[in-house]
Design a protein around this motif. Structure first.
Motif, PDB file in Angstrom:
ATOM      1  N   MET A 245       0.848  -1.192   0.000  1.00 43.05           N
ATOM      2  CA  MET A 245       0.000   0.000   0.000  1.00 43.05           C
ATOM      3  C   MET A 245       0.885   1.244   0.000  1.00 43.05           C
ATOM      4  O   MET A 245       1.883   1.301   0.711  1.00 43.05           O
ATOM      5  N   LYS A 246       0.477   2.247  -0.774  1.00 42.38           N
ATOM      6  CA  LYS A 246       1.191   3.518  -0.852  1.00 42.38           C
ATOM      7  C   LYS A 246       0.307   4.612  -0.265  1.00 42.38           C
ATOM      8  O   LYS A 246      -0.900   4.605  -0.458  1.00 42.38           O
ATOM      9  N   GLU A 247       0.922   5.545   0.440  1.00 43.22           N
ATOM     10  CA  GLU A 247       0.193   6.666   1.031  1.00 43.22           C
ATOM     11  C   GLU A 247       0.176   7.840   0.052  1.00 43.22           C
ATOM     12  O   GLU A 247       1.222   8.235  -0.460  1.00 43.22           O
TER      13      GLU A 247
ATOM     14  N   SER B  41      -1.985  11.840  -0.558  1.00 45.03           N
ATOM     15  CA  SER B  41      -2.534  12.898   0.300  1.00 45.03           C
ATOM     16  C   SER B  41      -3.969  12.629   0.734  1.00 45.03           C
ATOM     17  O   SER B  41      -4.374  13.043   1.817  1.00 45.03           O
ATOM     18  N   ASN B  42      -4.747  11.940  -0.091  1.00 47.17           N
ATOM     19  CA  ASN B  42      -6.157  11.728   0.233  1.00 47.17           C
ATOM     20  C   ASN B  42      -6.561  10.255   0.338  1.00 47.17           C
ATOM     21  O   ASN B  42      -7.739   9.959   0.494  1.00 47.17           O
ATOM     22  N   ARG B  43      -5.582   9.320   0.241  1.00 47.38           N
ATOM     23  CA  ARG B  43      -5.944   7.901   0.223  1.00 47.38           C
ATOM     24  C   ARG B  43      -4.726   7.019   0.436  1.00 47.38           C
ATOM     25  O   ARG B  43      -3.591   7.459   0.316  1.00 47.38           O
ATOM     26  N   ARG B  44      -5.027   5.744   0.736  1.00 44.63           N
ATOM     27  CA  ARG B  44      -4.047   4.654   0.700  1.00 44.63           C
ATOM     28  C   ARG B  44      -4.469   3.791  -0.473  1.00 44.63           C
ATOM     29  O   ARG B  44      -5.639   3.467  -0.618  1.00 44.63           O
ATOM     30  N   GLU B  45      -3.488   3.405  -1.308  1.00 47.00           N
ATOM     31  CA  GLU B  45      -3.841   2.649  -2.508  1.00 47.00           C
ATOM     32  C   GLU B  45      -2.697   1.718  -2.853  1.00 47.00           C
ATOM     33  O   GLU B  45      -1.536   2.065  -2.726  1.00 47.00           O
TER      34      GLU B  45
ATOM     35  N   SER C  62      -2.921  -5.382  -1.399  1.00 49.24           N
ATOM     36  CA  SER C  62      -3.032  -5.817  -0.019  1.00 49.24           C
ATOM     37  C   SER C  62      -3.567  -7.239  -0.005  1.00 49.24           C
ATOM     38  O   SER C  62      -4.452  -7.575  -0.781  1.00 49.24           O
TER      39      SER C  62
ATOM     40  N   SER D 288      -9.959   5.778   1.252  1.00 50.07           N
ATOM     41  CA  SER D 288      -9.785   7.217   1.462  1.00 50.07           C
ATOM     42  C   SER D 288      -9.212   7.461   2.851  1.00 50.07           C
ATOM     43  O   SER D 288      -9.424   6.671   3.776  1.00 50.07           O
ATOM     44  N   SER D 289      -8.480   8.560   2.981  1.00 45.68           N
ATOM     45  CA  SER D 289      -7.948   8.926   4.293  1.00 45.68           C
ATOM     46  C   SER D 289      -8.935   9.866   4.970  1.00 45.68           C
ATOM     47  O   SER D 289      -9.901  10.319   4.360  1.00 45.68           O
TER      48      SER D 289
ATOM     49  N   SER E  33      -8.667  12.871   5.630  1.00 44.72           N
ATOM     50  CA  SER E  33      -8.249  14.257   5.416  1.00 44.72           C
ATOM     51  C   SER E  33      -9.331  15.142   4.787  1.00 44.72           C
ATOM     52  O   SER E  33      -9.091  16.319   4.553  1.00 44.72           O
TER      53      SER E  33
END
Length: 170
Positions: free
Chosen positions: A32-34, A36-40, A43, A103-104, A106
């Motif tokens: 998973m990559k972080e 600004s608005n999500r982890r995608e 997994s 989504s994060s 944020s």
């Protein structure tokens, strides 16, 4: 000489370990990559899930080209005061890459109004993995405290103009 102790058997076993180890390293490296608005990313999904798992509710889902920027639009009703969480998630309908997007926290979601989760560029993860639009499911939901999640129909599109279709797909 025992067949299990033969040099050929030991060589095959060693190659299998190397191949399995390389496959594991590739899965871990993608992960998973972080943003600004999500982890995608990718997994591992556990197989011991419920008999029925909801993975998508689309009000409308428009096919998108490569290098698109996706939008997820949903209506968030007026919610009572208290601890609440809003989620936008995506995964493959037929799992092949173990793709997942979450989504994060944020966003400043608007209650009793339409909300749009964006930007969600396909060039970050979806395009490199080769995930096709017809194999992507999106869920929007909210949860108040420890209660069950409430799922919301979502429009998924890449065009600047918002869709006007009125049907629902579960």
């Amino acid at each position: 000489m025992n067949v299990l102790d033969s040099p050929r058997t030991r060589l095959c076993s060693a190659l299998a370990i190397v191949i399995l180890g390389a496959g594991t390293a590739i899965c871990i490296a993608q992960g998973m990559k972080e943003f600004s608005n999500r982890r995608e990313g990718t997994s591992v999904h556990l197989n011991a899930l419920n008999d029925f798992t909801l993975i998508a509710i689309h009000k409308s889902f428009h096919a998108f080209p490569r290098n698109a920027s996706l939008n997820v639009r949903f209506f968030l009703p007026a919610l009572p005061a208290g601890d609440k969480k809003i989620y936008v998630e995506a995964q493959e309908l037929q799992d092949s890459f173990h793709y997942l997007m979450q989504s994060s926290g944020s966003f400043a979601w608007k209650k009793d109004d339409w909300n749009i989760f964006r930007p969600w560029p396909t060039s970050d993860v979806i395009d490199p993995l080769g995930i096709q639009p017809d194999n992507l499911g999106v869920l929007a939901s909210y949860q108040i405290g420890n209660q069950e999640r409430v799922y919301l129909p979502a429009d998924v599109y890449s065009d600047p103009e918002q869709p006007s279709r009125h049907g629902y797909t579960f």
